[in-house]
Design an enzyme around this catalytic site. Structure first.
Site, PDB file in Angstrom:
ATOM      1  N   HIS A  57      -6.095 -43.348  50.001  1.00  0.00           N
ATOM      2  CA  HIS A  57      -7.234 -42.711  50.670  1.00  0.00           C
ATOM      3  C   HIS A  57      -7.393 -41.238  50.291  1.00  0.00           C
ATOM      4  CE1 HIS A  57     -10.163 -41.546  53.637  1.00  0.00           C
ATOM      5  NE2 HIS A  57      -9.353 -40.590  54.048  1.00  0.00           N
ATOM      6  N   HIS A 112     -18.101 -48.229  52.747  1.00  0.00           N
ATOM      7  CA  HIS A 112     -18.423 -47.510  51.505  1.00  0.00           C
ATOM      8  C   HIS A 112     -17.631 -48.160  50.375  1.00  0.00           C
ATOM      9  CE1 HIS A 112     -14.563 -45.694  52.476  1.00  0.00           C
ATOM     10  NE2 HIS A 112     -14.458 -45.339  51.204  1.00  0.00           N
TER      11      HIS A 112
HETATM   12 ZN    ZN Z   1     -11.487 -47.069  50.737  1.00  0.00          ZN
END
Ligand code: ZN
Length: 272
Positions: A57, A112
């Site tokens: 992330h 996303h």
């Molecule tokens: Zn992601």
């Protein structure tokens, strides 16, 4: 191996929850680390002897190493050739997609694909593709089964399609892109541990299979497609779309990474 993204972690529903440096992020890093430890415990109970956590992330510096279960090692930091999946080519027997989320343009908490807003859709060989679907195709190239996928309920629905054998854990139910009915960590950690142990039944290297792939990417503005189309092999296929072929999924993901980097660099202030 655990590919650990953050948007699908326990309790996360909001931008600040996952943006490094914010007070909320400091709080949710602890819950995220808790999810990771719950999965490590289950994998170990299922027989795993060497567990690599790959941070997936943002800055890829989110999990608290000081609180990590000592049965795992952690790959932290950015600029890794295979990014979210770095390590998948190192002979692992199974991969967990932890804290994953729905793809760009889909309903789901913080949905996303790679870029937060500028990508509005990605298709792998003509099929709408989340990060999970892309990464599962990459794992398949190395013969690595997906053992477990965790995130919101939309993430789990998506996983049932691209990795039908994998265990799934919905740590929250999506109400909107920024709202969810969340379970406390005391409940999600028990679910994650049980599902990781169950997922270990799939562990073991399958047959690597290399195939060519086609990826299409749709942006929210025309100049981002124009910017990405300067990359050799990448063609502008519409006002806001580009597409490219690659001989392997590894090459496809490397090219996709360049597309996202160039598009991200072309984003201009408020107008995007
Ligand atoms: Zn992601």
């Amino acid at each position: 191996m655990i590919s650990a993204d953050m948007e699908g972690a326990t309790g996360v529903t909001w931008t600040d929850d996952v943006v490094p440096g914010t007070e909320q992020w400091q709080r949710f890093r602890r819950l995220f680390t808790g999810d990771v430890n719950a999965v490590i415990a289950g994998l170990a109970e299922g027989g795993a002897t060497d567990i690599l956590v790959n941070e997936a992330h943002s800055s890829q510096r989110n999990v608290l190493l000081e609180d990590l279960d000592p049965r795992a090692r952690m790959l932290t930091g950015r600029h890794k050739p295979l990014s979210m999946m770095e390590g998948i080519d190192s002979g692992v027997d199974g991969v967990v997609f932890l804290g994953y989320h729905a793809g760009a343009g889909c309903d789901g908490v913080l949905s996303h694909t790679y870029l937060p807003n500028q990508i509005t859709g990605v298709w792998l060989d003509g099929v709408p593709a989340s990060e999970g679907r892309l990464n599962a195709a990459l794992a398949a190239e190395y013969g690595v089964p997906v053992l477990l996928v965790s995130g919101d309920d939309k993430t789990c629905e998506d996983a049932h399609d691209y990795a039908p054998d994998a265990a799934t854990v919905a740590v929250k139910q999506c109400v909107s892109r920024y709202a969810a009915i969340c379970l406390p960590p005391s409940r999600t950690s028990a679910d994650l541990t049980a599902a990781a142990e169950e997922g270990m039944r799939l562990a073991g290297r399958g047959t690597p299979r290399t195939t060519s792939h086609h990826i299409d990417v749709e942006f929210d503005a025309s100049h981002l497609a124009q910017a990405a189309a300067v990359i050799p092999t990448v063609e502008q296929t519409g006002v806001r779309t580009v597409g490219f072929d690659a001989d392997t999924m590894t090459d496809a993901m490397k090219a996709f990474k360049i597309v996202t980097a160039i598009a991200d660099g072309a984003v201009q202030g408020k107008y995007g």
